[in-house]
Structure formats: structure tokens, C-alpha cells
Write an enzyme that holds these catalytic residues in place. Structure first.
Site, PDB file in Angstrom:
ATOM      1  N   ASP A 248      -8.720  20.771 -33.124  1.00 22.71           N
ATOM      2  CA  ASP A 248      -7.602  21.792 -32.395  1.00 22.71           C
ATOM      3  C   ASP A 248      -7.588  21.049 -31.719  1.00 22.71           C
ATOM      4  O   ASP A 248      -6.661  20.109 -31.773  1.00 22.71           O
ATOM      5  CB  ASP A 248      -8.088  23.150 -32.110  1.00 22.71           C
ATOM      6  CG  ASP A 248      -7.596  24.509 -31.807  1.00 22.71           C
ATOM      7  OD1 ASP A 248      -6.344  24.412 -32.886  1.00 22.71           O
ATOM      8  OD2 ASP A 248      -7.357  25.079 -31.576  1.00 22.71           O
TER       9      ASP A 248
ATOM     10  N   ASP B 115      -9.651  18.460 -38.091  1.00 26.71           N
ATOM     11  CA  ASP B 115      -9.464  18.237 -36.745  1.00 26.71           C
ATOM     12  C   ASP B 115     -10.055  19.169 -35.317  1.00 26.71           C
ATOM     13  O   ASP B 115     -10.789  19.743 -35.724  1.00 26.71           O
ATOM     14  CB  ASP B 115      -7.790  18.336 -36.323  1.00 26.71           C
ATOM     15  CG  ASP B 115      -7.380  20.342 -36.749  1.00 26.71           C
ATOM     16  OD1 ASP B 115      -7.690  20.752 -35.748  1.00 26.71           O
ATOM     17  OD2 ASP B 115      -7.724  20.449 -37.734  1.00 26.71           O
TER      18      ASP B 115
END
Length: 284
Positions: free
Chosen positions: A223, A221
Site C-alpha cells: 500500500d 504491495d
């Protein structure tokens, strides 16, 4: 003949902690034990097996079924259990958030440094808890990850055609919550490339225990720093990791085979000598 019998501990993180069969695929698991030591119980059972003629021990960092949050993991018991099992090396997997554009979802990274933002974990063996770690040890943390083991992982990735980035700083946060946007942007300004919740104190303890440790991080991802992108969510983290988990398992299997072909006596002796010389207590 080498002085040390090589044995590799494998610490499976998020997405790689459901079953030992993910690593020991088509391999026999020869032993199962719950290994209490001076620091308590590890996260779960130790699964013993063999890959490419090399003895291996698999431990799920978060326990079977991912029952332990990052702050509740007994990192000292985990590392000590692997040391007492005879491990000379540790290969660890970890799911991370990317803090830079050039590390995409699913990208593998071999980190080479960390920023420790944890606040509630026991970060050393040398606190008079165990007679195995007496004295006060001011151990240098550069290099953080064992360079030779990391080079072996790079070689394995090259032979398998797996894209892996060499180098990167992991920011380890306390968790279990994810970062705020302000925190995420601060980590970027500090030079962080990845953010996770488990590298520290695991890598520190492994070095104190005399084990040659390296980690393979997978970016799952971005964040929450990236504009116009979805913020990190645990479900998405696990989804991305599991979509790419075969890269990690294949990489570990190949790296273990290559580790078994090397003579590690000097590397292990050098680390043990460093630990001894860093212990400033008399008679330790």
C-alpha cells in the site's frame, strides 16, 4: 449418496481474469453462457468445465480484459449467476496490499475477517429486488469465510508445498483509487492485515446465497504506509500477481479435487438453516 452435487464457482480477480485457460489448463471448457438474472448481468460469461471430476464454473470478477472497476462490478448478479448454475462453493482470488511487515509480496493469505469501508455498493440480496430473497435477513457474519472450505485450501497448500498464511483481516475500500497514507496507517491501527477493493460485498452475498465461500488473497504491495518503499501502483500489482499466479491456480485445482472427496451435506444444510432462521419477516 450425498444430497448435494458439488459444483465449485471460481471467481478470478486481478491477474487471474484474462482467460479461463489459466484455470482450465489441459481441461475442456464445456459450455459458455451469459447468465442474466434478477439482478442483471454478471461481469462476463460463465465458463463451465471439470477439474478432478468436480464440475466448476469460472467467472472473471472484472470481466474479460478487466473492464470493470471494483465499484462498477455487479456483485449480486455475479453471485446469483453462480448460485443458479448450481454452485455449492466459491473459491475466489484477490490481489491485496499488505498492511504488516510479515506479509511479503507474493505471500498467499487465507483471510478470516473483514472491515468494510465501501460506501456505494448493494450489500444484500434481501431488499425486495427478487422473489428468491424475500423478507429481511439479519445474517451473522462470523465466521465470514467458510471454515471447512478454508481448511481444505490449507490442506491443498500443504500437499503442494505452497506457503500460505492462515488468518487475516481484509480492509475493503471503495476504490478505484488506492488509500492515502493516513488511511493506510489507520487501517493498520484498526488491526487490518490486508487491503483490497472487492471482498465486500462479495463474501457477504455469497453467504446470503447459501454458498460456501473462501478467498485466497495474494499480497502484491505494501500500500503506501511503509517508509522508504515505493507506493502502490496498479502496474506493479499486476506484475507481482502474474509472477505468482501459478501458485493460485495450482492451489485452486488441488483444493477442488479435495472438495470433491468430502461430504458437504451437513455444511450446506447448516448454512441454509442459518439463513432461514435469520430472516425475521413473517411468511418469508
Amino acid at each position: 449418496m450425498p444430497k448435494y452435487q458439488i459444483k465449485v464457482g471460481i471467481i478470478g480477480g486481478s491477474g487471474l481474469d484474462d482467460s479461463p485457460s489459466q484455470i482450465f489448463i489441459h481441461k475442456d471448457v464445456t459450455k459458455l453462457e451469459n447468465a442474466k438474472n434478477d439482478f442483471g448481468y454478471p461481469s462476463g460469461n460463465l465458463y463451465h468445465g471439470c477439474i478432478g471430476g468436480v464440475d466448476v464454473v469460472l467467472l472473471s470478477r472484472h470481466g474479460d480484459g478487466h473492464k470493470l472497476s471494483p465499484s462498477n462490478i455487479n456483485y449480486r448478479a455475479n453471485i446469483e449467476a453462480l448460485r443458479l448454475s448450481g454452485c455449492t462453493h466459491i473459491l475466489a482470488s484477490t490481489a491485496c496490499g499488505s498492511l504488516i511487515e510479515s506479509i511479503n509480496r507474493g505471500q498467499l493469505v487465507l483471510p478470516d475477517s473483514f472491515l468494510d469501508r465501501t460506501i456505494s455498493r448493494k450489500g444484500t440480496f434481501f431488499d425486495n429486488t427478487s422473489s428468491s430473497y424475500s423478507g429481511v435477513c439479519h445474517l451473522p457474519m462470523e465466521p465470514v469465510f467458510d471454515p471447512q472450505t478454508s481448511e481444505i485450501v490449507l490442506q491443498a497448500a500443504k500437499e503442494l508445498g505452497i506457503d500460505i498464511r492462515k488468518g487475516g483481516t481484509v480492509v475493503t475500500i471503495e476504490g478505484p483509487r488506492f488509500s492515502s497514507k493516513a488511511e493506510s496507517n489507520a487501517f493498520r491501527m484498526w488491526g487490518g492485515h490486508l487491503v483490497n477493493m472487492t471482498i465486500c460485498p462479495e463474501v457477504i452475498l455469497a453467504k446470503e446465497a447459501g454458498l460456501l465461500y473462501t478467498a485466497v488473497a495474494m499480497a502484491t504491495d505494501y500500500d503506501c504506509w511503509r517508509e522508504n518503499d515505493e507506493n502502490v501502483h496498479a502496474v506493479d500489482v499486476l506484475k507481482v500477481f502474474k509472477e505468482n499466479v501459478s501458485k493460485v491456480t495450482d492451489l485452486f485445482v488441488k483444493a477442488i479435487e479435495l472438495i470433491g472427496k468430502q461430504d458437504w451435506d451437513q455444511d450446506i444444510d447448516n448454512l441454509h438453516a442459518l439463513i432461514k432462521s435469520s430472516n425475521i419477516s413473517q411468511g418469508s
